[in-house]
Motif scaffolding. Sequence first.
Motif, PDB file in Angstrom:
ATOM      1  N   GLU A   4      36.731 -57.447 -26.886  1.00 17.97           N
ATOM      2  CA  GLU A   4      37.530 -57.016 -25.818  1.00 17.97           C
ATOM      3  C   GLU A   4      39.027 -57.142 -26.051  1.00 17.97           C
ATOM      4  O   GLU A   4      39.772 -55.914 -25.895  1.00 17.97           O
ATOM      5  N   LYS A   5      39.463 -57.920 -26.448  1.00 19.05           N
ATOM      6  CA  LYS A   5      40.880 -58.231 -26.820  1.00 19.05           C
ATOM      7  C   LYS A   5      41.260 -57.475 -28.084  1.00 19.05           C
ATOM      8  O   LYS A   5      42.195 -56.680 -27.768  1.00 19.05           O
ATOM      9  N   GLY A  49      41.432 -53.541 -26.533  1.00 21.36           N
ATOM     10  CA  GLY A  49      42.699 -53.290 -25.984  1.00 21.36           C
ATOM     11  C   GLY A  49      43.822 -53.337 -26.666  1.00 21.36           C
ATOM     12  O   GLY A  49      44.658 -52.396 -26.306  1.00 21.36           O
ATOM     13  N   SER A  50      43.837 -54.149 -27.807  1.00 18.15           N
ATOM     14  CA  SER A  50      44.727 -54.178 -28.840  1.00 18.15           C
ATOM     15  C   SER A  50      45.057 -52.848 -29.776  1.00 18.15           C
ATOM     16  O   SER A  50      45.877 -51.980 -29.857  1.00 18.15           O
ATOM     17  N   GLU A  53      51.222 -56.822 -23.466  1.00 18.45           N
ATOM     18  CA  GLU A  53      51.099 -57.935 -22.670  1.00 18.45           C
ATOM     19  C   GLU A  53      51.619 -57.731 -21.097  1.00 18.45           C
ATOM     20  O   GLU A  53      52.484 -56.900 -21.001  1.00 18.45           O
ATOM     21  N   GLU A  63      45.717 -59.424 -15.539  1.00 15.41           N
ATOM     22  CA  GLU A  63      46.144 -58.926 -16.780  1.00 15.41           C
ATOM     23  C   GLU A  63      45.380 -57.713 -16.882  1.00 15.41           C
ATOM     24  O   GLU A  63      43.932 -57.796 -17.000  1.00 15.41           O
ATOM     25  N   ASN A 104      43.069 -55.048 -18.929  1.00 16.40           N
ATOM     26  CA  ASN A 104      42.724 -55.136 -20.284  1.00 16.40           C
ATOM     27  C   ASN A 104      41.791 -53.921 -20.667  1.00 16.40           C
ATOM     28  O   ASN A 104      41.706 -52.932 -19.906  1.00 16.40           O
TER      29      ASN A 104
END
Length: 647
Positions: A122-123, A126-127, A133, A147, A149
């Motif tokens: 997931e991260k 998102g990146s 951020e 946050e 995402n």
Amino acid sequence: MSMQIAKIVLYSHRGEIREVSFRLGAMNILTGASKTGKSAIIDIIDYCSGRSECNVAAGVIRKHVSWYAIIFQLGEGQLFVARKNPGVGDKTSPDVYIARGKAIEIPPFEELHKNITVDALEKFLGSAIGISENEHRPDLQTRDPLEANFRHALLFSLQDQNDIDSKQRLFHRQGEDFIGQAIRDTFPYFLGAVDEERLLKQAQLDQARRQLRQLERQLRDAEEVDTRALPRAMMLLDEARQVGLVDERYRAPDSEAALAALRRIAKEDRARDDVIIADGEADLADLRAERQSFRTDLERVNAEIRSTKLFTAETGGFEREAKEQRARLSAVGLFKHNSDHDPEQCPVCSSVLSAPVPAVTEILSSLQDLTQDLQAVEAENPRLQMRLASLEAEADALENRLRENQQRISARIRENEIQKVQQDTFILRARVIGKVIQYVETAGETRADSTLKSRVDLMRARVTMLEAELDSETVKEKLRAFLNIIGHHMTEYAAQLELEHSNSQLRLDIRNLTVVADTEDGPVPLYKMGSGENWVGYHILAHLALHRWFRKKGRPVPAFLILDQPSQAHYPPSQDVEGSLDVLEDDDRKAVRSLFNLVDQAAKELSPTLQIIIMDHADLKEDWFREAVVERWRGGVKLIPPEWLNN
């Protein structure tokens, strides 16, 4: 970075591969009959993108697929993401495999294995699409900060057949717990109303507020110092006297003398000389461990003493019995030692016996054996006595060491109590010295007429500036402006579909997550508009307008929009005849053509930045429609190949 879908890949349990390819930056139509697997496409994409549960319907697909996979197009490169199909009775699987490259070749079944966690996936996604951020802080602090995402961004790109004709829900999964609120909270970020550097500025504001509080406290102290009476100096001197930092008989004649005494305390910093380093509790723990060791040894020695005494007693009994037997057998010496003695004749009177007696040689043999055993026992007794004496001496020594250990423990406990008092005194002194040092520094370096006031004014100005930049009203104003532009695009699209209220100004209502038509009689939300045609039409034009904005502003939202069964209001599955519209009324045929034509025009207008994928029963005969068709699932062609079922 732009993200589109190049392929969807399925693996059978035997390693067979099924590919569904899509065109990038264009409209893609996957047309076919009911129950061919079209609606599973959204669930597969959702699951491979990190959803906690696999929502692919139980049946043929879940039974015959081992891994689901997607090839994402990320700019000039590609990302392969595969996720294992949950086992029977399971809702999810933690096994995720990813690979990245310029042009991904579909890996064979044998290479699939877990090389990343679901959270890390997931991260990573998102990146990959450029989510920076961020943090949404509710104004009233009624819930935790959130946050944005990748999972939030994906909600804007999916419209399954239950979403697209709903009058209550505009976005995917909007009706689920917390999802609707998450969409509201992250909407300003994805639209770009929130500055990308907002999180950094928020951290700077938090730090500036802390510094301002410190400076204001110093200013208050300085103003107190600037008074004649200096009451705080006298109070601190009293505290120093109570903890022994100054002579208890000393009394400051005035405030200046008190301040001078405090400066001496700060300069000497006596707390450093009074630090107690010894760790009494550690010593006490060592002594208690030593005592336990002594007790264990003493128990072992006492057990051995008991065993030795028992053995000695048993050998003594044997010795007594053996001596008695030897005395009885010794009478054999009175008889003749001839070897031809008749055992049936009495050796004394030579009369015939009714029962034969043992031979003299047998008695002599038994006597000799007893004598040898007695000699062995008598030889062992002195060694047993020596061993017993040694064990008793060792036991006495251990008891003495236990008594000494107990005395040392008692002494250590008394010392620890004294040490604790010393430590408490040290802590009190250190606390007073810290207060004195802070006061003296404030008194010596800052006065009401010094630069402290200007530092406070500068910090207040910085806080005010950052608060203005982070003002929620500023965000709301930008959000309203962006939504007005999106609403204008929605109004343009509505005119092409000739929907109800299409002549009115349309807008997105973020608070209620719906479409609203502003009419002369007042606002009309989507749930008050009649007919499925309006519900489907407004869903499609709202998402087309949103993605038009996302792509224009390069926002971190997947660059694809997936629509499932957009023609269902006019062309239900029960009327499907090889996808032909001839079975429909003229108005329905016109509405379906207008709907697909609008999507095609939007895709061409936004090409190559947006990819649109449609799953539907309809199969129009127009050239532009046929060019968009990537697969037709009819005549036995389905998502799952027939040979998989046979295997």
